[in-house]
Scaffold this motif. Sequence first.
Motif, short mmCIF file in Angstrom:
data_model
loop_
_atom_site.label_atom_id
_atom_site.label_comp_id
_atom_site.label_asym_id
_atom_site.label_seq_id
_atom_site.Cartn_x
_atom_site.Cartn_y
_atom_site.Cartn_z
N ARG A 21 25.04 -24.80 40.05
CA ARG A 21 24.11 -25.68 40.76
C ARG A 21 22.66 -25.31 40.45
N THR A 32 21.86 -35.41 46.84
CA THR A 32 23.12 -35.76 47.52
C THR A 32 23.02 -37.14 48.17
N ASP A 43 15.16 -25.46 46.08
CA ASP A 43 16.48 -25.85 45.57
C ASP A 43 17.26 -26.59 46.65
N GLU A 61 18.53 -30.42 46.34
CA GLU A 61 19.96 -30.72 46.43
C GLU A 61 20.22 -31.76 47.53
N LYS A 62 19.53 -31.63 48.63
CA LYS A 62 19.70 -32.60 49.73
C LYS A 62 19.28 -34.00 49.28
N LEU A 67 19.89 -27.91 38.94
CA LEU A 67 18.63 -28.20 39.62
C LEU A 67 17.44 -27.86 38.75
#
Length: 575
Positions: A316, A568, A560, A564-565, A320
């Motif tokens: 991940r 998503t 990060d 990621e949020k 990113l």
Amino acid sequence: MKKPVYWREWMIVLTSVVVAGMSVASGETFPAFFAEQPSAFAGQTLSAVGVPALHGIVDSGRNADLRWPDFTPYKAEVAKLYETNGYSLLWVQNGRVRAQGLAVIELLRNANAKGLDPEDYDGSRWQGRLLRLGQKPSEQDLLSFDTALTVSAMRYVRAIHCGRVNPKEFKFQLDMQEGKQLPLAEFIQTHVVNASDAAAEIQKLEPPFLGYRKLLALLPVYEGYANQVEGEKLPTVTKTVRPGQTYAGVVPLGRFLQIIGDIPAGVQLNQNATIYEGALVEGVKHYQDRHGETPSGNLDARTINELNTPPAARIRQIKLTLERWRWLPHSFPQPPVVVNLPEYRVRAMNPDGTVAFYKNVIIGKAYGHKSPVFQKDIQYVVFRPYWEVTPSIQRSEIVPHIQKDPNYIAKHNFEVVTPKGEVVTDNQVSAEVLEGIRSLHLMVRQKPGETNSLGLVKIIFPNPDNVYLHGTDAPGLFSQDIRDFSHGCIRVEKPEDLVAWVLRNNPGWDLERVKATMNGEKNNLQVNLATRIPVLIVYGTATVNEENQIRFFDDIYGYDAELEKALTAGYPYAW
């Protein structure tokens, strides 16, 4: 003594620093890139009913068959593309999917190879759609298929070219003009719809940096690691385990380090061992060095925690960081200076994209004084500078110090000045002067010299955050692993080398002259750059160092997690 590198042979080929491979501008611009005339249309025409149905999908900015149905941000480009082709189908001809459509579908299904999520581009749905098209589909089926592929192609093209999320969503000051200026409809029309190799044409839009490509190549490597070690945890420790001591996890530790390459594949490990020694210690040192820790070889709680981080989390981090690579301009007028915040490192780049040199840095605190992420231009250097204390620091730190000790100003080489720079006092502060400092009618600055908090030089790239690169009066702090001690500015270890590099286009400004000026008698001497140099302050927690070792760093600012949020949440992303 340089430490041996224990990576497998392929690692040397696959890896590079987070900023390695940055290219200088070739002079090519988008207008020149898209100068080719549109190819003749080759898609399937629609019936009198089909044309308004296609208009309905395009004009609504919505296709219900997509995982992310709302394609409003792409509506204008989708409309332009279909209008160019007389509102005929783009990817279907005579009831069959054209070769270019199949090539694009293959890219979408394998989007994970680029660090993207195939499901964002309906990766798992295309096989079923293709099967349905082979079973006497209705015209509505063809419309839905064609527009879904068009929208997915546009999303994918923009994603690999300049990322999915605009960095301004995180208040990052990065120039996204390349992404905004990318004419999606024109690109797909001239370089994809009738291309002999559509995939190759799309791939040309990816960041050209060697560092990006090599980091990208690590994805399947770490996915292979994940298949071998996922779920295996090492025993935690309450007391540090040192070489020669017993450790319950010796065998799995050795297996893990060998799988990920920190212990050479050919080294034979004792499968019944209980003593932490030999190749295990060297492997741990190598691992620690790659993860931003002092390579002590000791198994402390921090090291065990790092070792127990799942490979999926490392994957991940790579993905990113790849996303952030795409946010950068694809070329620069001059080789840039690049600061990677989580790595605590600044690099100066050569014209060929290699690293001229790097220095350790101290950055802004994780809580309260984060260093900003941005792209600016270095315009000048100031030797033996004053430190102009910012209003926030003056109120929150200087005033309380003076309240405790009226001689604080004199003891720390400060002086109180008017807004015009006239000195009010450099001695004991009276109650009246203190009130002027508190109300910001008077300002505090630190005199130039060895004890100045900025050191003997600062590098200026004007920006709203008033952040710059500078030296320090506390060089001992560079020896620490975690170096977030500043108020936002970035302190550079041995800054004279960077200053000489920055001034290399100014005649006569070699390293010797830089050192002499830093240690000279003339204070606050400004030297304007003959050629402005781009400076990038970036944020990548997965990098590769100059010794071709993959390195991972803590998400010190939580960026990060924020990215990621946002990813998503899925399409549509704001642009």
